[in-house]
Design a protein around this motif. Sequence first.
Motif, PDB file in Angstrom:
ATOM      1  N   TYR A 291     105.428  -8.909  14.545  1.00 38.57           N
ATOM      2  CA  TYR A 291     104.750  -8.626  15.840  1.00 38.57           C
ATOM      3  C   TYR A 291     105.490  -7.170  16.821  1.00 38.57           C
ATOM      4  O   TYR A 291     106.843  -6.770  16.000  1.00 38.57           O
ATOM      5  CB  TYR A 291     104.985  -9.919  16.891  1.00 38.57           C
ATOM      6  CG  TYR A 291     106.697 -10.438  17.311  1.00 38.57           C
ATOM      7  CD1 TYR A 291     107.331  -9.649  18.367  1.00 38.57           C
ATOM      8  CD2 TYR A 291     106.937 -11.436  16.830  1.00 38.57           C
ATOM      9  CE1 TYR A 291     108.470 -10.055  18.692  1.00 38.57           C
ATOM     10  CE2 TYR A 291     108.013 -12.671  17.100  1.00 38.57           C
ATOM     11  CZ  TYR A 291     108.578 -10.774  18.042  1.00 38.57           C
ATOM     12  OH  TYR A 291     109.927 -11.538  18.075  1.00 38.57           O
ATOM     13  N   ARG A 292     105.189  -6.822  17.535  1.00 38.83           N
ATOM     14  CA  ARG A 292     105.644  -5.770  17.370  1.00 38.83           C
ATOM     15  C   ARG A 292     106.612  -6.026  18.966  1.00 38.83           C
ATOM     16  O   ARG A 292     106.220  -6.382  19.499  1.00 38.83           O
ATOM     17  CB  ARG A 292     104.957  -5.006  18.872  1.00 38.83           C
ATOM     18  CG  ARG A 292     103.106  -4.446  17.762  1.00 38.83           C
ATOM     19  CD  ARG A 292     102.293  -3.330  18.212  1.00 38.83           C
ATOM     20  NE  ARG A 292     101.436  -3.043  17.380  1.00 38.83           N
ATOM     21  CZ  ARG A 292     101.194  -1.932  16.266  1.00 38.83           C
ATOM     22  NH1 ARG A 292     102.516  -0.919  15.963  1.00 38.83           N
ATOM     23  NH2 ARG A 292     100.276  -1.527  15.768  1.00 38.83           N
TER      24      ARG A 292
ATOM     25  N   PRO B   4     104.388   0.334  19.918  1.00 39.79           N
ATOM     26  CA  PRO B   4     103.790   0.710  18.241  1.00 39.79           C
ATOM     27  C   PRO B   4     104.219   1.322  18.054  1.00 39.79           C
ATOM     28  O   PRO B   4     104.155   1.590  16.750  1.00 39.79           O
ATOM     29  CB  PRO B   4     102.239   1.724  19.018  1.00 39.79           C
ATOM     30  CG  PRO B   4     103.551   2.202  20.136  1.00 39.79           C
ATOM     31  CD  PRO B   4     103.972   1.816  20.700  1.00 39.79           C
ATOM     32  N   ASN B   5     105.966   1.388  17.529  1.00 38.53           N
ATOM     33  CA  ASN B   5     107.082   1.730  17.376  1.00 38.53           C
ATOM     34  C   ASN B   5     108.138   1.494  16.449  1.00 38.53           C
ATOM     35  O   ASN B   5     108.834   1.633  15.427  1.00 38.53           O
ATOM     36  CB  ASN B   5     107.430   3.244  18.078  1.00 38.53           C
ATOM     37  CG  ASN B   5     106.772   4.066  18.559  1.00 38.53           C
ATOM     38  OD1 ASN B   5     105.099   4.299  17.814  1.00 38.53           O
ATOM     39  ND2 ASN B   5     106.741   4.704  19.526  1.00 38.53           N
TER      40      ASN B   5
ATOM     41  N   LYS C 205     102.823  -0.990   4.289  1.00 31.49           N
ATOM     42  CA  LYS C 205     103.308   0.164   3.916  1.00 31.49           C
ATOM     43  C   LYS C 205     102.316   1.638   4.361  1.00 31.49           C
ATOM     44  O   LYS C 205     100.916   1.821   4.251  1.00 31.49           O
ATOM     45  CB  LYS C 205     103.291   0.460   2.876  1.00 31.49           C
ATOM     46  CG  LYS C 205     102.205   0.211   1.413  1.00 31.49           C
ATOM     47  CD  LYS C 205     102.938   0.755   0.060  1.00 31.49           C
ATOM     48  CE  LYS C 205     101.768   0.123  -0.818  1.00 31.49           C
ATOM     49  NZ  LYS C 205     101.758   0.467  -1.923  1.00 31.49           N
ATOM     50  N   GLY C 206     102.782   3.269   4.701  1.00 33.33           N
ATOM     51  CA  GLY C 206     102.142   3.797   5.212  1.00 33.33           C
ATOM     52  C   GLY C 206     101.581   4.406   6.487  1.00 33.33           C
ATOM     53  O   GLY C 206     101.398   4.806   7.172  1.00 33.33           O
ATOM     54  N   ARG C 207     102.366   2.737   7.320  1.00 31.38           N
ATOM     55  CA  ARG C 207     102.354   2.768   8.766  1.00 31.38           C
ATOM     56  C   ARG C 207     103.320   3.845   9.048  1.00 31.38           C
ATOM     57  O   ARG C 207     104.746   2.619   9.053  1.00 31.38           O
ATOM     58  CB  ARG C 207     101.805   1.592   9.345  1.00 31.38           C
ATOM     59  CG  ARG C 207     100.025   1.085   9.279  1.00 31.38           C
ATOM     60  CD  ARG C 207      99.933  -0.438  10.166  1.00 31.38           C
ATOM     61  NE  ARG C 207      99.136  -0.936   8.658  1.00 31.38           N
ATOM     62  CZ  ARG C 207      98.850  -1.805   8.815  1.00 31.38           C
ATOM     63  NH1 ARG C 207      99.402  -3.130  10.134  1.00 31.38           N
ATOM     64  NH2 ARG C 207      98.077  -2.501   8.844  1.00 31.38           N
ATOM     65  N   PRO C 208     103.844   4.012  10.040  1.00 28.01           N
ATOM     66  CA  PRO C 208     104.437   4.881  10.410  1.00 28.01           C
ATOM     67  C   PRO C 208     105.782   4.105  11.554  1.00 28.01           C
ATOM     68  O   PRO C 208     105.355   3.511  12.392  1.00 28.01           O
ATOM     69  CB  PRO C 208     104.778   6.320  10.811  1.00 28.01           C
ATOM     70  CG  PRO C 208     103.096   6.173  11.093  1.00 28.01           C
ATOM     71  CD  PRO C 208     102.692   5.393  10.853  1.00 28.01           C
TER      72      PRO C 208
ATOM     73  N   ASP D 109     115.875   1.198   9.386  1.00 32.88           N
ATOM     74  CA  ASP D 109     115.331   2.065   9.847  1.00 32.88           C
ATOM     75  C   ASP D 109     113.451   2.347   9.300  1.00 32.88           C
ATOM     76  O   ASP D 109     113.640   1.568   8.517  1.00 32.88           O
ATOM     77  CB  ASP D 109     115.381   3.270   9.220  1.00 32.88           C
ATOM     78  CG  ASP D 109     115.374   4.399   9.403  1.00 32.88           C
ATOM     79  OD1 ASP D 109     115.123   5.899  10.316  1.00 32.88           O
ATOM     80  OD2 ASP D 109     114.488   5.275   8.636  1.00 32.88           O
ATOM     81  N   GLY D 110     112.443   2.862   9.899  1.00 36.56           N
ATOM     82  CA  GLY D 110     111.852   2.691   9.741  1.00 36.56           C
ATOM     83  C   GLY D 110     111.003   3.423   8.584  1.00 36.56           C
ATOM     84  O   GLY D 110     110.247   2.992   7.476  1.00 36.56           O
TER      85      GLY D 110
END
Length: 143
Positions: free
Chosen positions: A14-15, A21-22, A52-55, A72-73
């Motif tokens: 979850y966020r 959002p980060n 993947k592909g989502r920062p 780390d993201g």
Amino acid sequence: MTALSGEKHLTVAYRRWLISPNDIVFDVWRLAPDGSMADMDRQLFKAAEALKGRPFDHVVLAYHGVGRFMIDGAHFGVIGDSWSYQNPIFIVRTLPENVSDMTGKPAFETWTGGLLGVVSQQMEDHNKLHEQWYLRAEAGLTP
């Protein structure tokens, strides 16, 4: 909030603070009696692949809602990108050196030297990561 189904352990992604959002949280809620650290690694890596592909800035590794470590993201993205082709043992053994504590300081060392010594230390750190993340708390011990 998404429960990761079809796996031995119950984990929820979850966020962070349910709105950030980060940052996302990979939260362990229930362990299967016959589950293993490898099962948990696989769930984490499959989550990275699905996202993947989502920062992200950070991925928090939590147990029952309490953050224990952060990835780390950008590194989480590397895991997601490489999961389909990379040797899983390489991802497992290099994970701890890419994990920080909740203040942002490296939680484990980056090892150098001979291959056998480095791999041995990396796998020891991998075990410590799981112990401190959820195994000790699940056993009723101080994390």
